[in-house]
Design a protein around this motif. Sequence first.
Motif, PDB file in Angstrom:
ATOM      1  N   HIS A   1       0.833  -1.197   0.000  1.00  0.00           N
ATOM      2  CA  HIS A   1       0.000   0.000   0.000  1.00  0.00           C
ATOM      3  C   HIS A   1       0.874   1.256   0.000  1.00  0.00           C
ATOM      4  O   HIS A   1       1.984   1.260   0.526  1.00  0.00           O
TER       5      HIS A   1
ATOM      6  N   CYS B   1      -4.496   8.498   3.886  1.00  0.00           N
ATOM      7  CA  CYS B   1      -4.948   7.105   3.858  1.00  0.00           C
ATOM      8  C   CYS B   1      -3.789   6.216   3.448  1.00  0.00           C
ATOM      9  O   CYS B   1      -2.706   6.695   3.100  1.00  0.00           O
TER      10      CYS B   1
ATOM     11  N   PRO C   1      -3.873   3.462   0.803  1.00  0.00           N
ATOM     12  CA  PRO C   1      -4.559   2.667  -0.221  1.00  0.00           C
ATOM     13  C   PRO C   1      -3.642   1.647  -0.871  1.00  0.00           C
ATOM     14  O   PRO C   1      -2.427   1.843  -0.952  1.00  0.00           O
TER      15      PRO C   1
ATOM     16  N   THR D   1     -14.968   6.245   2.309  1.00  0.00           N
ATOM     17  CA  THR D   1     -16.299   5.709   2.552  1.00  0.00           C
ATOM     18  C   THR D   1     -16.431   5.268   4.009  1.00  0.00           C
ATOM     19  O   THR D   1     -15.444   5.166   4.744  1.00  0.00           O
TER      20      THR D   1
ATOM     21  N   THR E   1     -16.960   2.413   4.982  1.00  0.00           N
ATOM     22  CA  THR E   1     -16.327   1.098   5.134  1.00  0.00           C
ATOM     23  C   THR E   1     -14.798   1.174   5.067  1.00  0.00           C
ATOM     24  O   THR E   1     -14.127   0.152   5.032  1.00  0.00           O
TER      25      THR E   1
ATOM     26  N   ARG F   1     -12.866   2.529   2.628  1.00  0.00           N
ATOM     27  CA  ARG F   1     -12.266   2.485   1.304  1.00  0.00           C
ATOM     28  C   ARG F   1     -12.105   3.893   0.740  1.00  0.00           C
ATOM     29  O   ARG F   1     -12.837   4.809   1.117  1.00  0.00           O
TER      30      ARG F   1
ATOM     31  N   SER G   1     -12.655   6.406  -2.155  1.00  0.00           N
ATOM     32  CA  SER G   1     -13.490   6.613  -3.337  1.00  0.00           C
ATOM     33  C   SER G   1     -12.756   7.514  -4.315  1.00  0.00           C
ATOM     34  O   SER G   1     -12.278   8.585  -3.942  1.00  0.00           O
TER      35      SER G   1
ATOM     36  N   TYR H   1     -13.534   2.130  -6.034  1.00  0.00           N
ATOM     37  CA  TYR H   1     -13.219   2.138  -4.603  1.00  0.00           C
ATOM     38  C   TYR H   1     -11.948   1.324  -4.374  1.00  0.00           C
ATOM     39  O   TYR H   1     -11.814   0.208  -4.888  1.00  0.00           O
TER      40      TYR H   1
ATOM     41  N   GLU I   1      -9.188  -0.437  -1.773  1.00  0.00           N
ATOM     42  CA  GLU I   1      -8.973  -0.995  -0.436  1.00  0.00           C
ATOM     43  C   GLU I   1      -7.887  -0.219   0.299  1.00  0.00           C
ATOM     44  O   GLU I   1      -6.841   0.120  -0.271  1.00  0.00           O
ATOM     45  N   CYS I   2      -8.102   0.065   1.570  1.00  0.00           N
ATOM     46  CA  CYS I   2      -7.110   0.755   2.405  1.00  0.00           C
ATOM     47  C   CYS I   2      -6.872  -0.047   3.681  1.00  0.00           C
ATOM     48  O   CYS I   2      -7.688  -0.889   4.066  1.00  0.00           O
TER      49      CYS I   2
END
Length: 328
Positions: A27, A54, A56, A77, A79, A81, A83, A92, A94-95
Amino acid sequence: MSAELLRKMRFVQGCVAKKELVPTLTHFKIEKGRIQGFNGNMALSVPIDFDVDCKPKAVPLVNAIAKCKDTIQLGMTKTGRLSVKSGKFRTYIECVEGHSAHLEPEGQVVDIDGEAMLEALAHLEPFIGNDAARPWTNGIFFSGRSVYATNNVIVAEYWLGEPFPVNIIVPRSAVKELLRIKDVPTRFQMSQNSLTVHYEDGKWMRTNLIDDEWPSKVTELLAVSGNPVTIPEEFFEGVDAMKPFVDKFNRIVFEPGLMRTHQKESGEGSSYELEWLISKSTFSLPMLQKLEGIAQKLDLTMYPSPCLWYGAKVRGLIVGMHWLEGEI
């Protein structure tokens, strides 16, 4: 915006881990207007116009930004993620949350001639080793006014002029990255285990150093005398002509007036006439080719001892091979 953003992401992506051994290392770390990639040994960071902090996943984010043709809108988001929206396109990413293994520059800032450092790396990179049993050969050794490299066949010393402030071994991966970047560093940051190279535009590269001792006996080998003479252009032309015809040991044989790949009466291989050759010797052809463009003078008469060579601000030794069977 998207083109510049993509360029910077691709720059640091070179230091993103390829495997999920440590998940956070696949990431990016985006924080306080900077993006960083780190693979466990080397990190790259550059300022970035990205207003979301973040971590990501790197490859999907680069792929997403590559698809953005209009103004990019970013947001997190519920959740967790990232955006990414641009025109009609949205995806979207993943983080990961919490602490990551990414590192920051540390240690004392020192002044050094960045151009001289890059020149030294360019001269010595071909001679870096790849020997798990001798980790110190897998990088370039900075010591005082000299820089050294060896692959166990060739040892080379480049003269910096101004002394380097500390003794360090910079690993091969970092040398290649510094040469890939090409930009001249403006300052350096040193700690006991790391080197960070800073650039004028705000980007930096940090690398772990090789934790090993460079043997003094290797540098002492260079304290020999010889009589190197100017290498004619035909020498490397002949070596290149021999390359497709060498034996399984990659040997090239020199004798007065001739270079060849096999025994004279074998009916195999090839030969190349060159009056400059005045003595008998045998070398690894690929190793000799590493000298092209760097060595300007060479003393083959020192064989079977290591043979001395010189170039611009650089000198070295090259070790030969055993003579062909039946011709010793």
